[in-house]
Design a protein around this motif. Structure first.
Motif, short mmCIF file in Angstrom:
data_model
loop_
_atom_site.label_atom_id
_atom_site.label_comp_id
_atom_site.label_asym_id
_atom_site.label_seq_id
_atom_site.Cartn_x
_atom_site.Cartn_y
_atom_site.Cartn_z
N ASN A 84 40.60 39.95 -9.05
CA ASN A 84 39.17 40.28 -9.03
C ASN A 84 38.73 40.64 -10.45
O ASN A 84 38.91 41.77 -10.89
CB ASN A 84 38.92 41.47 -8.10
N ALA A 113 34.48 42.59 -5.51
CA ALA A 113 35.92 42.77 -5.36
C ALA A 113 36.26 43.10 -3.91
O ALA A 113 37.27 42.62 -3.37
CB ALA A 113 36.41 43.88 -6.28
N CYS A 116 35.95 39.75 -1.74
CA CYS A 116 37.04 38.80 -1.96
C CYS A 116 38.36 39.35 -1.43
O CYS A 116 39.16 38.61 -0.83
CB CYS A 116 37.16 38.48 -3.45
N THR A 117 38.58 40.63 -1.61
CA THR A 117 39.81 41.24 -1.09
C THR A 117 39.84 41.19 0.43
O THR A 117 40.87 40.84 1.04
CB THR A 117 39.92 42.69 -1.58
N GLN A 118 38.74 41.52 1.04
CA GLN A 118 38.68 41.50 2.50
C GLN A 118 38.90 40.08 3.04
O GLN A 118 39.52 39.89 4.09
CB GLN A 118 37.33 42.04 2.97
N LEU A 121 42.86 39.17 2.48
CA LEU A 121 43.89 40.10 2.95
C LEU A 121 44.57 39.69 4.25
O LEU A 121 45.81 39.79 4.35
CB LEU A 121 43.29 41.50 3.08
N ILE A 132 47.04 41.69 -5.05
CA ILE A 132 45.61 41.87 -5.29
C ILE A 132 45.47 42.72 -6.54
O ILE A 132 45.88 43.88 -6.56
CB ILE A 132 44.93 42.55 -4.09
N THR A 134 42.80 43.96 -9.46
CA THR A 134 41.40 44.07 -9.80
C THR A 134 41.25 44.59 -11.22
O THR A 134 41.86 45.60 -11.58
CB THR A 134 40.67 45.00 -8.82
N THR A 161 40.89 50.57 -4.35
CA THR A 161 42.24 50.02 -4.47
C THR A 161 43.29 51.02 -4.04
O THR A 161 44.26 50.67 -3.36
CB THR A 161 42.49 49.57 -5.92
N ALA A 175 48.25 46.23 -4.07
CA ALA A 175 46.92 46.28 -4.65
C ALA A 175 46.93 47.22 -5.84
O ALA A 175 47.33 48.39 -5.71
CB ALA A 175 45.89 46.74 -3.62
#
Length: 253
Positions: A84, A113, A116-118, A121, A132, A134, A161, A175
């Motif tokens: 991210n 962020a 995109c992470t959600q 995941l 992950i 960031t 995070t 993360a």
């Protein structure tokens, strides 16, 4: 992990830290997907990095993010590594920050962020592997004058995070955040121009205003940040989780 080629998706991948990371990952044999809002910039980056894929994407648009990651999944291109990196910084005295500018800073630096992470995941957890990473900032570890919105967003990214890291501990997914000091990127160059325009100071004086934060007295190179990202992206970095790693020449200890 399987023996398939590792896929890394980098947001804000057309320039600066994102591009430096893409170059390093490509050299290390990863399959790289570059995401960003500027189609021409993305394509120019991909033209110089054979095998990379351009993915036009506004990370602040929830529907667009969902669609993009759904399409990647349907093509068996779901990322093993998500970087991210998309971000923006606009400086202003606190009392002059508009609600729109405040929201824009949160949208691109924090919510992007999160989205995109959600999106990535569930697949990472199902696979039992994922990274992950960031890109935050030293602004997420301390404060800088005239950057309240950006600083708030970067503090938020680090907090998000850390919370996520606890939820996914032991899953094979990690993360972490990387926190560069002032780095030689377009964002910082614009900040220098902004200082010159608003204060009438010389470019050298404006540069000193930023580099004085680094004990080494210089800007961080994008490649130095990319090295830290790559280190966290390796399978061997499984014990690194929930960390905020400063790449700042000793500014933050």
């Amino acid at each position: 992990m399987t023996d398939k080629k590792t896929i890394a998706l980098i947001t804000g991948g057309g320039s600066g830290i994102g591009l430096a990371t893409a170059r390093l990952f490509t050299n290390k044999g990863f399959k790289v997907i570059l995401a960003g809002r500027d189609r021409d910039r993305l394509q120019a980056a991909c033209d110089h990095l054979p095998g990379t894929i351009a993915l036009p994407l506004d990370v602040t648009d929830s529907a667009a993010v969902t669609l993009a990651f759904s399409n990647l999944a349907s093509q068996a291109q779901t990322p093993d590594i998500l970087v991210n990196n998309a971000g923006a910084a606009k400086t202003a005295p606190f009392h002059r920050i508009s609600v729109a500018d405040w929201q824009a800073a949160l949208d691109v630096n924090l919510t992007g962020a999160f989205l995109c992470t959600q999106a990535v995941l569930p697949t990472m957890k199902k696979a039992g592997y994922g990274r992950i990473i960031t890109v935050a900032s030293t602004a997420g570890l301390k404060g800088y004058a005239y950057t309240a919105a950006y600083t708030a967003a970067k503090h938020g990214v680090i907090g998000m995070t850390r919370a996520l890291a606890l939820e996914i501990a032991g899953s094979g997914v990690t993360a972490n955040t990387v926190c560069p000091g002032f780095t030689d990127t377009d964002i910082v160059r614009k900040s220098i121009d902004n200082i010159v325009e608003k204060t009438g100071r010389s470019t050298d004086d404006a540069m000193h205003e930023l580099t004085r934060h680094n004990p080494a007295g210089r800007l961080i190179r994008p490649e130095e940040v990319a090295d830290a990202i790559y280190w966290l992206a390796r399978p061997e970095a499984d014990a690194m989780n929930g960390q905020a790693i400063a790449v700042a020449g000793g500014e933050v200890m």
